[in-house]
Design a protein around this motif. Structure first.
Motif, PDB file in Angstrom:
ATOM      1  N   SER A   1       0.919  -0.973   0.048  1.00 33.17           N
ATOM      2  CA  SER A   1       0.171   0.295  -0.260  1.00 33.17           C
ATOM      3  C   SER A   1       1.162   1.403  -0.423  1.00 33.17           C
ATOM      4  O   SER A   1       0.581   2.255  -0.101  1.00 33.17           O
ATOM      5  N   GLY A   2       1.950   1.156  -0.042  1.00 38.61           N
ATOM      6  CA  GLY A   2       3.580   2.292  -0.539  1.00 38.61           C
ATOM      7  C   GLY A   2       3.747   2.487   1.073  1.00 38.61           C
ATOM      8  O   GLY A   2       2.983   3.027   1.920  1.00 38.61           O
ATOM      9  N   GLY A   3       4.650   2.858   1.001  1.00 40.07           N
ATOM     10  CA  GLY A   3       5.596   3.502   1.643  1.00 40.07           C
ATOM     11  C   GLY A   3       7.386   4.135   1.716  1.00 40.07           C
ATOM     12  O   GLY A   3       7.214   4.266   0.675  1.00 40.07           O
ATOM     13  N   LEU A   4       8.575   4.407   2.072  1.00 42.15           N
ATOM     14  CA  LEU A   4       9.565   4.671   2.298  1.00 42.15           C
ATOM     15  C   LEU A   4      10.275   3.530   2.219  1.00 42.15           C
ATOM     16  O   LEU A   4      10.059   2.280   3.272  1.00 42.15           O
ATOM     17  N   GLY A   5      11.368   3.529   1.838  1.00 40.65           N
ATOM     18  CA  GLY A   5      11.988   2.368   1.434  1.00 40.65           C
ATOM     19  C   GLY A   5      11.918   0.849   1.265  1.00 40.65           C
ATOM     20  O   GLY A   5      12.682  -0.183   1.778  1.00 40.65           O
TER      21      GLY A   5
ATOM     22  N   GLY B   1       3.770  11.218  -4.664  1.00 40.37           N
ATOM     23  CA  GLY B   1       3.990  12.049  -2.883  1.00 40.37           C
ATOM     24  C   GLY B   1       4.938  11.664  -2.734  1.00 40.37           C
ATOM     25  O   GLY B   1       6.049  10.995  -2.969  1.00 40.37           O
ATOM     26  N   HIS B   2       4.983  11.365  -1.437  1.00 42.91           N
ATOM     27  CA  HIS B   2       6.170  11.010  -0.575  1.00 42.91           C
ATOM     28  C   HIS B   2       6.472   9.650  -0.534  1.00 42.91           C
ATOM     29  O   HIS B   2       7.488   8.896  -0.221  1.00 42.91           O
ATOM     30  N   SER B   3       5.470   8.853  -1.592  1.00 45.26           N
ATOM     31  CA  SER B   3       5.421   7.503  -1.009  1.00 45.26           C
ATOM     32  C   SER B   3       6.757   6.688  -2.798  1.00 45.26           C
ATOM     33  O   SER B   3       5.962   7.173  -3.799  1.00 45.26           O
TER      34      SER B   3
ATOM     35  N   ASP C   1       1.069  -6.451   1.503  1.00 51.69           N
ATOM     36  CA  ASP C   1       1.561  -5.722   2.557  1.00 51.69           C
ATOM     37  C   ASP C   1       0.887  -4.010   3.161  1.00 51.69           C
ATOM     38  O   ASP C   1       1.121  -3.337   2.839  1.00 51.69           O
ATOM     39  N   VAL C   2      -0.096  -4.000   3.310  1.00 54.47           N
ATOM     40  CA  VAL C   2      -0.101  -2.431   3.960  1.00 54.47           C
ATOM     41  C   VAL C   2      -0.261  -2.562   5.462  1.00 54.47           C
ATOM     42  O   VAL C   2       0.348  -2.497   6.003  1.00 54.47           O
ATOM     43  N   LYS C   3       0.328  -1.040   4.948  1.00 50.19           N
ATOM     44  CA  LYS C   3       1.322  -0.325   5.752  1.00 50.19           C
ATOM     45  C   LYS C   3       1.004   0.391   6.486  1.00 50.19           C
ATOM     46  O   LYS C   3      -0.164   1.220   6.570  1.00 50.19           O
ATOM     47  N   VAL C   4       1.942   0.560   8.103  1.00 47.43           N
ATOM     48  CA  VAL C   4       0.537   1.297   8.826  1.00 47.43           C
ATOM     49  C   VAL C   4       2.218   2.294   9.549  1.00 47.43           C
ATOM     50  O   VAL C   4       2.809   1.405  10.247  1.00 47.43           O
ATOM     51  N   GLY C   5       1.193   3.106   9.828  1.00 43.86           N
ATOM     52  CA  GLY C   5       2.632   4.140  10.942  1.00 43.86           C
ATOM     53  C   GLY C   5       2.689   5.758  10.315  1.00 43.86           C
ATOM     54  O   GLY C   5       1.878   5.899   9.430  1.00 43.86           O
ATOM     55  N   SER C   6       3.887   6.171  10.791  1.00 46.74           N
ATOM     56  CA  SER C   6       3.508   7.930  10.265  1.00 46.74           C
ATOM     57  C   SER C   6       4.295   7.527   8.964  1.00 46.74           C
ATOM     58  O   SER C   6       4.203   8.539   8.451  1.00 46.74           O
TER      59      SER C   6
END
Ligand code: URA
Ligand code: CA
Length: 468
Positions: free
Chosen positions: A84-88, A115-117, A199-204
């Motif tokens: 679902s998208g994130g960093l690194g 965006g940031h992802s 892979d559902v991401k959760v957090g900042s």
């Protein structure tokens, strides 16, 4: 069936029937409805929500709006993954060759970052010559040949999602669980996978910051997939810090290579083993010759394919097959290199207890690693590499991260976002310049890599919920 009646029913909080939803989606996809009626529909769904049955009907109608791939004549079992998208998050670049090296063929369609992802297509383009615009015939030929293909998301799949997504972007209706679930799952269903690992991401650093929200999104997507007869596993994975140490396209390709070649027990390696294990177990369970594969067996097999070099060799084979330069994977100095680097030091001594990961993503976008708008160009060489993780003890002045840049002005913009002073984790709109890193005297226990696993597979139709 009157379109305004459908809109009024949703507006007033009444559930829509499968027929009403599919009528609306088909009419919009065929260009028979104006955008203002679709925009009203999206806002009504955003405000009123949808039941699981409605979300499923919406997803199936969107999946049916274009081509639907079917690999069953070619592959014994088509397995796919989606983040679902994130960093690194370099998981795809590691997991695809790893699973393929175990003899399970994988055809994957990936998107760009926004965006940031980050997005897998942007990362893989850091390799010179890599061609991801593959036709269906090319994907089929390549997966038959080497058991692996990585293509750009085809616009022919779920075209209704493309139209809805563009409207959501400009009507403040992106952040809705039924709309996100239908958007992601319509493309996955049309892609023809029988088994899907989410892979559902959760957090900042995720689009869903809180666990209840991420859990609801995961459950909706698992329910939709089950209703469509697919095997589903959803991992709720932590994104309160970059998953790998590197954030930035060439930097992440280099980290994916290191993860495939060496065995340091990094968070990225562990996460990739968990995702790959879920994919392998789905494929093995569907194989009548094998029947089932236990987590321990899957794990042993995956670790063996990392240790004997076959997973890395498969990655090189993939890159060569799609026109990329595999020498860049052996000698990472051949990847695009940044001109400038600068270390951001810890502003105080203590324990690194929180990171505003979205702020790190914004700094990478400022460097040119990501896009603010779809048409922006990106610089494959730039980004950052973390020098500390949540839970680490730091002395004041110790390195938190290294910025890699190609332009002094962009470096200054990233420094401004990353090198704030004392204070809590920064918030958008806060006038004070706060560090995105919270360092305290007392140590908080870092979050687990996987918060929960939600599975729904054939023969086990009751959706399980286990904590890993
Ligand atoms: N990714 C998608 O493909 N769609 C969404 O709506 C959100 C994330
Ligand atoms: Ca996405």
């Amino acid at each position: 069936m009157q379109i305004t009646d459908i809109l009024a029913r949703k507006r007033d909080g009444h559930p829509l029937s499968d027929g009403e939803i599919s009528h609306f989606v088909q009419a919009y996809a065929r260009g028979e409805l104006p955008d203002y009626q679709a925009a009203a529909f999206l806002m009504a769904v955003f405000l009123r929500g949808m039941s699981s049955a409605e979300t499923t009907a919406l997803t199936l109608a969107m999946a049916a709006s274009g081509a639907q791939l079917d690999w069953s004549d070619l592959l014994p079992y088509a397995v796919d993954k989606h983040s679902s998208g994130g960093l690194g998050d370099t998981t795809t670049l590691v997991v695809l060759p790893l699973v393929a090296a175990c003899g399970v063929p994988v055809v994957k369609m990936s998107g760009r970052g926004l965006g940031h992802s980050g997005g897998t297509l942007d990362k893989i383009e850091a390799i010179s010559g890599f061609r991801h615009q593959l036709s269906e015939a090319e994907m089929r030929a390549q997966v038959e040949d080497i058991g692996l293909a990585l293509a750009g998301q085809s616009a022919a799949l779920a075209p209704a999602d493309g139209k809805f997504y563009a409207l959501r972007d400009v009507t403040a209706t992106v952040n809705s669980i039924p709309l996100i679930a239908a958007s992601i799952m319509s493309k996955k269903l049309a892609g023809g996978a029988q088994g899907i690992v989410l892979d559902v991401k959760v957090g900042s650093g995720a689009f869903t910051a809180e666990l209840p929200e991420a859990r609801q999104l995961a459950r909706e997507m698992v329910a939709v997939g089950r209703a469509a007869g697919r095997d589903m596993v959803a991992l709720i994975a932590d994104m309160n810090q970059p998953l790998g140490r590197a954030v930035g396209n060439a930097l992440e390709v280099a980290e994916a290579c290191r993860t495939l070649c060496h065995n340091p027990p990094t968070r990225l390696r562990e996460h990739c083993l968990i995702v790959a294990s879920a994919m392998l177990q789905l494929a093995r369970a569907a194989d009548p010759q094998i029947g089932t594969s236990w987590p321990q067996e899957a794990r042993r097999e995956l670790e063996a394919r990392l240790a004997d070099g076959s997973a890395f060799a498969k990655f090189q084979q993939l890159v060569a097959a799609q026109g990329g330069d595999p020498r860049q994977l052996e000698d990472m100095h051949r990847l695009p290199q940044p001109r400038l680097q600068e270390v951001i030091p810890a502003h105080r001594s203590g324990y690194l207890n929180a990171i505003d990961a979205t702020a790190l993503g914004r700094a990478c976008t400022a460097l040119g690693a990501g896009r603010l708008r779809k048409e922006d160009d990106i610089d494959p060489a730039v980004g950052l590499v973390m020098r500390a993780e949540l839970g680490d003890a730091l002395e004041r002045g110790a390195p938190l991260l290294t910025i890699y840049a190609n332009d002094e002005g962009r470096l200054a913009a990233a420094r401004h976002l990353l090198a704030g002073g004392e204070g809590s984790v920064s918030r958008q709109g806060d006038a004070r310049r706060l560090s995105p890193f919270r360092i305290d005297e007392d140590r908080c226990e870092p979050p687990p890599l996987i918060h929960e696993t939600i599975a729904g597979v054939a023969g086990n139709s009751a959706t399980g919920n286990a904590t890993q």
